[in-house]
Design a protein around this motif. Structure first.
Motif, PDB file in Angstrom:
ATOM      1  N   ARG A 179     -18.943 -29.198  92.839  1.00  0.00           N
ATOM      2  CA  ARG A 179     -20.375 -29.233  92.523  1.00  0.00           C
ATOM      3  C   ARG A 179     -20.616 -28.441  91.243  1.00  0.00           C
ATOM      4  NH1 ARG A 179     -22.593 -27.939  98.394  1.00  0.00           N
ATOM      5  NH2 ARG A 179     -24.571 -27.720  97.337  1.00  0.00           N
ATOM      6  N   ALA A 180     -21.791 -27.878  91.109  1.00  0.00           N
ATOM      7  CA  ALA A 180     -22.199 -27.222  89.865  1.00  0.00           C
ATOM      8  C   ALA A 180     -21.375 -25.986  89.520  1.00  0.00           C
ATOM      9  CB  ALA A 180     -23.685 -26.850  89.940  1.00  0.00           C
ATOM     10  N   ALA A 181     -20.734 -25.378  90.485  1.00  0.00           N
ATOM     11  CA  ALA A 181     -20.021 -24.116  90.247  1.00  0.00           C
ATOM     12  C   ALA A 181     -18.590 -24.291  89.751  1.00  0.00           C
ATOM     13  CB  ALA A 181     -20.019 -23.281  91.519  1.00  0.00           C
ATOM     14  N   ALA A 204     -22.596 -16.370  95.357  1.00  0.00           N
ATOM     15  CA  ALA A 204     -23.248 -17.602  94.892  1.00  0.00           C
ATOM     16  C   ALA A 204     -22.207 -18.681  94.592  1.00  0.00           C
ATOM     17  CB  ALA A 204     -24.101 -17.319  93.655  1.00  0.00           C
ATOM     18  N   LEU A 205     -21.097 -18.290  93.982  1.00  0.00           N
ATOM     19  CA  LEU A 205     -20.020 -19.245  93.710  1.00  0.00           C
ATOM     20  C   LEU A 205     -19.445 -19.784  95.013  1.00  0.00           C
ATOM     21  CD1 LEU A 205     -18.065 -17.451  90.836  1.00  0.00           C
ATOM     22  CD2 LEU A 205     -19.609 -19.404  90.634  1.00  0.00           C
ATOM     23  N   ARG A 213     -29.425 -26.470  88.290  1.00  0.00           N
ATOM     24  CA  ARG A 213     -28.556 -25.407  88.789  1.00  0.00           C
ATOM     25  C   ARG A 213     -27.328 -25.206  87.896  1.00  0.00           C
ATOM     26  NH1 ARG A 213     -29.216 -23.706  93.871  1.00  0.00           N
ATOM     27  NH2 ARG A 213     -27.019 -23.631  94.415  1.00  0.00           N
ATOM     28  N   ASP A 214     -27.028 -26.185  87.052  1.00  0.00           N
ATOM     29  CA  ASP A 214     -25.900 -26.034  86.131  1.00  0.00           C
ATOM     30  C   ASP A 214     -26.101 -24.833  85.205  1.00  0.00           C
ATOM     31  OD1 ASP A 214     -24.767 -28.287  87.222  1.00  0.00           O
ATOM     32  OD2 ASP A 214     -25.321 -29.614  85.579  1.00  0.00           O
ATOM     33  N   PHE A 254     -25.091 -21.435  86.728  1.00  0.00           N
ATOM     34  CA  PHE A 254     -23.635 -21.381  86.885  1.00  0.00           C
ATOM     35  C   PHE A 254     -22.949 -21.279  85.529  1.00  0.00           C
ATOM     36  CE2 PHE A 254     -24.626 -23.121  91.136  1.00  0.00           C
ATOM     37  CZ  PHE A 254     -24.030 -22.111  91.875  1.00  0.00           C
ATOM     38  N   LEU A 300     -31.129 -19.635  90.630  1.00  0.00           N
ATOM     39  CA  LEU A 300     -30.482 -20.582  91.542  1.00  0.00           C
ATOM     40  C   LEU A 300     -31.428 -20.995  92.672  1.00  0.00           C
ATOM     41  CD1 LEU A 300     -26.875 -19.108  91.781  1.00  0.00           C
ATOM     42  CD2 LEU A 300     -27.523 -21.356  90.884  1.00  0.00           C
ATOM     43  N   GLU A 301     -32.262 -20.076  93.096  1.00  0.00           N
ATOM     44  CA  GLU A 301     -33.230 -20.386  94.152  1.00  0.00           C
ATOM     45  C   GLU A 301     -34.343 -21.300  93.645  1.00  0.00           C
ATOM     46  OE1 GLU A 301     -34.465 -16.468  95.267  1.00  0.00           O
ATOM     47  OE2 GLU A 301     -32.590 -16.039  96.339  1.00  0.00           O
ATOM     48  N   GLU A 317     -21.902 -22.233  96.727  1.00  0.00           N
ATOM     49  CA  GLU A 317     -21.969 -23.545  96.070  1.00  0.00           C
ATOM     50  C   GLU A 317     -20.699 -24.345  96.333  1.00  0.00           C
ATOM     51  OE1 GLU A 317     -23.892 -26.496  93.697  1.00  0.00           O
ATOM     52  OE2 GLU A 317     -24.630 -24.719  94.727  1.00  0.00           O
TER      53      GLU A 317
END
Length: 155
Positions: free
Chosen positions: A97-99, A89-90, A65-66, A69, A57-58, A93
């Motif tokens: 978005r991606a999460a 992290a969830l 980033r998908d 997740f 993720l970093e 985000e």
């Protein structure tokens, strides 16, 4: 000895079960890193995969980033649990978005008692909203039928 994984084409990476291989891919910021992280999530427990997802993720920008997740979503589905770092992290985000899919899968497959408080609130919100919508559908059908009958009576 040839590798089971083709880093150029991505072939075989969904079968990834070697954390050291993913660590090396993270070090070189490999283009197929996302698929490897998903593969690791499919084949290893959350404690093994979690630090690698966080690192991915970093490293991965924008649409990349998908992949991490998606890996979180697979862990939720397959193991029914996540690590505190993955929950964070969830949360970081957020929704929209991606999460989104990872959060939905977490709410579906992780037992309510194991969710952190912010996800328990989300679970309650989603459950109440879906229940109300389900109850309203028949009422909408009755209203529509009544409007149709009423409109036929008008000259």
């Amino acid at each position: 000895m040839t590798s089971r994984w083709d880093w150029e084409t991505g072939e075989g990476l969904l079968g990834m079960d070697d954390p050291a291989e993913v660590d090396a891919a993270l070090d070189r910021n490999d283009g197929s890193l996302g698929a490897a992280v998903i593969g690791l999530a499919l084949n290893c427990p959350p404690e093994v995969v979690s630090p690698r997802i966080i690192r991915a993720l970093e490293l991965l920008p924008g649409p990349g980033r998908d992949f991490p997740f998606t890996a979180i979503a697979h862990l939720a589905r397959l193991d029914g649990r996540l690590t505190p770092e993955l929950y964070e992290a969830l949360r970081a985000e957020g929704l929209g978005r991606a999460a989104d899919h990872a959060i939905d899968d977490t709410l579906t497959f992780v037992p309510f008692r194991d969710l952190p408080p912010w996800l328990k609130r989300r679970w309650v919100y989603v459950t109440v909203t879906e229940t109300l919508l389900r109850w309203m559908r028949p009422l909408e059908a009755v209203g529509e039928a009544w409007r149709t009958v009423r409109d036929r009576r008008r000259p």
